[in-house]
Design a protein around this motif. Structure first.
Motif, PDB file in Angstrom:
ATOM      1  N   PHE A  47       0.988  -1.422   0.328  1.00  0.00           N
ATOM      2  CA  PHE A  47       0.092   0.278  -0.150  1.00  0.00           C
ATOM      3  C   PHE A  47       0.906   1.174  -0.093  1.00  0.00           C
ATOM      4  O   PHE A  47       2.082   1.741   0.625  1.00  0.00           O
ATOM      5  CB  PHE A  47      -0.949   0.149   1.613  1.00  0.00           C
ATOM      6  CG  PHE A  47      -0.512   0.236   2.628  1.00  0.00           C
ATOM      7  CD1 PHE A  47       0.094   1.055   3.903  1.00  0.00           C
ATOM      8  CD2 PHE A  47      -0.251  -1.276   2.822  1.00  0.00           C
ATOM      9  CE1 PHE A  47       0.823   0.985   4.308  1.00  0.00           C
ATOM     10  CE2 PHE A  47       0.152  -0.913   4.538  1.00  0.00           C
ATOM     11  CZ  PHE A  47       1.118   0.020   5.374  1.00  0.00           C
ATOM     12  N   PRO A  48       0.636   2.691  -0.467  1.00  0.00           N
ATOM     13  CA  PRO A  48       1.497   3.890  -0.517  1.00  0.00           C
ATOM     14  C   PRO A  48       0.778   4.652   0.668  1.00  0.00           C
ATOM     15  O   PRO A  48       0.026   4.344   0.770  1.00  0.00           O
ATOM     16  CB  PRO A  48       0.181   4.808  -1.882  1.00  0.00           C
ATOM     17  CG  PRO A  48      -0.872   3.666  -1.912  1.00  0.00           C
ATOM     18  CD  PRO A  48      -0.933   2.131  -1.300  1.00  0.00           C
ATOM     19  N   MET A  49       1.721   4.954   0.885  1.00  0.00           N
ATOM     20  CA  MET A  49       2.294   6.043   2.320  1.00  0.00           C
ATOM     21  C   MET A  49       2.526   6.898   2.052  1.00  0.00           C
ATOM     22  O   MET A  49       3.102   7.895   1.896  1.00  0.00           O
ATOM     23  CB  MET A  49       3.272   5.115   3.366  1.00  0.00           C
ATOM     24  CG  MET A  49       3.434   3.856   3.949  1.00  0.00           C
ATOM     25  SD  MET A  49       4.563   3.405   5.090  1.00  0.00           S
ATOM     26  CE  MET A  49       6.487   3.673   3.843  1.00  0.00           C
ATOM     27  N   VAL A  50       0.860   7.905   2.570  1.00  0.00           N
ATOM     28  CA  VAL A  50       0.742   9.047   1.691  1.00  0.00           C
ATOM     29  C   VAL A  50      -0.182  10.308   2.651  1.00  0.00           C
ATOM     30  O   VAL A  50      -1.680   8.857   3.091  1.00  0.00           O
ATOM     31  CB  VAL A  50       0.375   9.700   0.793  1.00  0.00           C
ATOM     32  CG1 VAL A  50      -0.546   8.314   0.156  1.00  0.00           C
ATOM     33  CG2 VAL A  50       1.094  10.001  -0.261  1.00  0.00           C
ATOM     34  N   PRO A  51      -0.419  11.090   3.158  1.00  0.00           N
ATOM     35  CA  PRO A  51       0.623  12.110   2.857  1.00  0.00           C
ATOM     36  C   PRO A  51       1.693  11.970   4.260  1.00  0.00           C
ATOM     37  O   PRO A  51       2.406  12.640   4.483  1.00  0.00           O
ATOM     38  CB  PRO A  51      -0.100  13.047   2.669  1.00  0.00           C
ATOM     39  CG  PRO A  51      -0.990  13.384   4.514  1.00  0.00           C
ATOM     40  CD  PRO A  51      -1.429  11.663   3.670  1.00  0.00           C
ATOM     41  N   TRP A  52       1.890  11.402   4.662  1.00  0.00           N
ATOM     42  CA  TRP A  52       3.428  10.824   5.812  1.00  0.00           C
ATOM     43  C   TRP A  52       3.461   9.606   5.615  1.00  0.00           C
ATOM     44  O   TRP A  52       2.797   7.967   4.879  1.00  0.00           O
ATOM     45  CB  TRP A  52       2.743  10.976   6.836  1.00  0.00           C
ATOM     46  CG  TRP A  52       1.810  10.520   7.831  1.00  0.00           C
ATOM     47  CD1 TRP A  52       2.431   9.098   8.590  1.00  0.00           C
ATOM     48  CD2 TRP A  52       0.795  10.397   8.203  1.00  0.00           C
ATOM     49  NE1 TRP A  52       1.065   8.658   9.038  1.00  0.00           N
ATOM     50  CE2 TRP A  52       0.541   9.096   9.347  1.00  0.00           C
ATOM     51  CE3 TRP A  52      -0.338  11.636   8.294  1.00  0.00           C
ATOM     52  CZ2 TRP A  52      -1.286   9.966   9.489  1.00  0.00           C
ATOM     53  CZ3 TRP A  52      -1.714  11.432   8.169  1.00  0.00           C
ATOM     54  CH2 TRP A  52      -1.900  10.843   9.136  1.00  0.00           C
ATOM     55  N   CYS A  53       4.816   9.027   6.458  1.00  0.00           N
ATOM     56  CA  CYS A  53       4.952   7.377   6.269  1.00  0.00           C
ATOM     57  C   CYS A  53       5.096   7.335   7.811  1.00  0.00           C
ATOM     58  O   CYS A  53       5.602   7.684   8.247  1.00  0.00           O
ATOM     59  CB  CYS A  53       6.406   7.480   5.109  1.00  0.00           C
ATOM     60  SG  CYS A  53       6.065   7.761   3.497  1.00  0.00           S
ATOM     61  N   GLY A  54       4.907   6.123   8.460  1.00  0.00           N
ATOM     62  CA  GLY A  54       5.316   5.600   9.891  1.00  0.00           C
ATOM     63  C   GLY A  54       4.851   6.564   9.955  1.00  0.00           C
ATOM     64  O   GLY A  54       3.439   6.414  10.038  1.00  0.00           O
ATOM     65  N   ARG A  55       5.108   6.605  11.949  1.00  0.00           N
ATOM     66  CA  ARG A  55       4.647   7.133  12.720  1.00  0.00           C
ATOM     67  C   ARG A  55       4.414   8.436  12.912  1.00  0.00           C
ATOM     68  O   ARG A  55       6.294   9.081  12.512  1.00  0.00           O
ATOM     69  CB  ARG A  55       4.402   6.645  14.082  1.00  0.00           C
ATOM     70  CG  ARG A  55       4.694   5.038  14.416  1.00  0.00           C
ATOM     71  CD  ARG A  55       4.940   4.489  15.241  1.00  0.00           C
ATOM     72  NE  ARG A  55       3.919   3.353  15.864  1.00  0.00           N
ATOM     73  CZ  ARG A  55       5.263   1.723  14.746  1.00  0.00           C
ATOM     74  NH1 ARG A  55       5.844   1.760  14.306  1.00  0.00           N
ATOM     75  NH2 ARG A  55       4.990   0.858  15.226  1.00  0.00           N
ATOM     76  N   ILE A  56       3.420   9.149  13.286  1.00  0.00           N
ATOM     77  CA  ILE A  56       3.849  10.765  13.637  1.00  0.00           C
ATOM     78  C   ILE A  56       3.489  10.661  15.466  1.00  0.00           C
ATOM     79  O   ILE A  56       2.143  10.477  15.807  1.00  0.00           O
ATOM     80  CB  ILE A  56       2.378  11.371  13.422  1.00  0.00           C
ATOM     81  CG1 ILE A  56       2.858  11.213  11.285  1.00  0.00           C
ATOM     82  CG2 ILE A  56       2.734  13.279  13.825  1.00  0.00           C
ATOM     83  CD1 ILE A  56       1.301  11.990  10.789  1.00  0.00           C
ATOM     84  N   GLU A  57       4.310  11.145  15.874  1.00  0.00           N
ATOM     85  CA  GLU A  57       4.399  11.239  17.482  1.00  0.00           C
ATOM     86  C   GLU A  57       3.370  12.022  18.173  1.00  0.00           C
ATOM     87  O   GLU A  57       3.078  13.394  17.552  1.00  0.00           O
ATOM     88  CB  GLU A  57       5.801  11.827  17.788  1.00  0.00           C
ATOM     89  CG  GLU A  57       5.810  11.872  19.249  1.00  0.00           C
ATOM     90  CD  GLU A  57       6.496  12.611  20.017  1.00  0.00           C
ATOM     91  OE1 GLU A  57       7.252  12.643  20.901  1.00  0.00           O
ATOM     92  OE2 GLU A  57       7.667  12.850  19.161  1.00  0.00           O
ATOM     93  N   HIS A  58       2.740  11.206  18.207  1.00  0.00           N
ATOM     94  CA  HIS A  58       1.075  12.154  19.431  1.00  0.00           C
ATOM     95  C   HIS A  58       0.304  12.833  18.597  1.00  0.00           C
ATOM     96  O   HIS A  58      -0.530  12.952  18.517  1.00  0.00           O
ATOM     97  CB  HIS A  58       1.138  12.676  20.274  1.00  0.00           C
ATOM     98  CG  HIS A  58       1.811  11.763  21.589  1.00  0.00           C
ATOM     99  ND1 HIS A  58       1.670  10.871  22.211  1.00  0.00           N
ATOM    100  CD2 HIS A  58       3.074  12.187  22.012  1.00  0.00           C
ATOM    101  CE1 HIS A  58       2.851  10.059  22.428  1.00  0.00           C
ATOM    102  NE2 HIS A  58       3.564  11.330  23.275  1.00  0.00           N
TER     103      HIS A  58
END
Length: 264
Positions: A47-58
């Motif tokens: 799957f595409p990760m967009v508009p961010w990749c992985g985790r955003i803190e909280h």
């Protein structure tokens, strides 16, 4: 090329790619000579990760002085963007090429358009993601999250790569900001490759597949029995905060990756 209401199939030689636009425009299948390479299931494939990749803190990030809050879909963080949860529109489809788009909407707070393209040959797959805005600038990331099967007909995969550094991972699964020498696996970790992502997956006696990208970051995840993940991405996890790439009306975000394979 063939299509149904829920999937589109591309082919080139004995390579066959199945795309599910309604399920996050993910690759739901990649078969080489009749052998499936990707873990099957609604959450898997690639799957595409967009508009961010992985985790955003909280789930929080800043755009200038404005703090934005994303839903905590992996508490206590937000993970992997919104594109995988969205139905994409089909822009064009050919025998071995296709393109899809979706417009950024809530919960993402900024308007824009995402485009994903696919090009299949007998021995390669080229993917591209683009994020553009027509008005407000915003930080963004893009990348892919493939789930490659660990075993093909009893042959277990070996993952080979050389990284310049590893992003040290804290207990909260976020990079601490320190870069350390790469550690042995198992991994759920982000690695830096300043000359571009270059990772080789080898199923001995079966297949070799190379994942390459001009992007400098890749997450390797091999903590599951069923699959391993090699995720080229435009920045590290939590990069909206630590290393934001600003999408502006004259400067879109673009990333590509190429998978090439050969039989062994």
């Amino acid at each position: 090329m063939s299509s149904s209401e829920k999937s589109i199939r591309l082919s080139a030689g004995d390579a066959e790619l199945t795309i599910s636009p309604d399920n996050g425009c993910r690759i739901s299948g990649l078969r080489i000579g009749g052998t499936e390479l990707l873990r099957q299931g609604e959450r898997y494939g690639c799957f595409p990760m967009v508009p961010w990749c992985g985790r955003i803190e909280h789930g929080r990030f800043r755009n200038g002085e404005v703090v934005q809050q994303m839903p905590l879909n992996s508490p206590p963080h937000a993970i992997h963007g919104t594109g995988r949860d969205t139905a994409w529109r089909t822009a064009r489809v050919g025998e071995s090429e296709a393109a899809f788009t979706y417009d950024l909407v809530e919960p993402w707070p900024y308007s824009g358009r995402v485009t994903q393209t696919f090009r299949l040959t007998r021995d390669s797959l080229s993917l591209a993601l683009g994020v553009e805005t027509y008005d407000t600038s915003f930080p963004a990331q893009a990348g892919w999250h493939p789930w490659f099967l660990r075993s093909l007909d009893g042959s277990d995969v070996a993952v080979d790569f050389t990284a310049a550094w590893q992003e040290e991972r804290g207990d909260d699964h976020l990079p601490t900001g320190r870069r350390i020498p790469p550690l042995p696996g198992p991994w759920d970790d982000c690695f830096g490759m300043p000359d571009g992502v270059d990772v080789t997956l080898t199923w001995p006696g079966r297949l070799e597949l190379k994942v390459a990208s001009r992007a400098e970051w890749v997450v390797i995840y091999d903590e599951q029995d069923e699959a391993v993940c090699v995720e080229p991405q435009s920045g590290p996890p939590n990069g909206l905060n630590s290393m934001p790439h600003l999408v502006t009306p004259v400067d879109p975000l673009e990333i590509t990756t190429d998978w090439t394979w050969r039989r062994l």
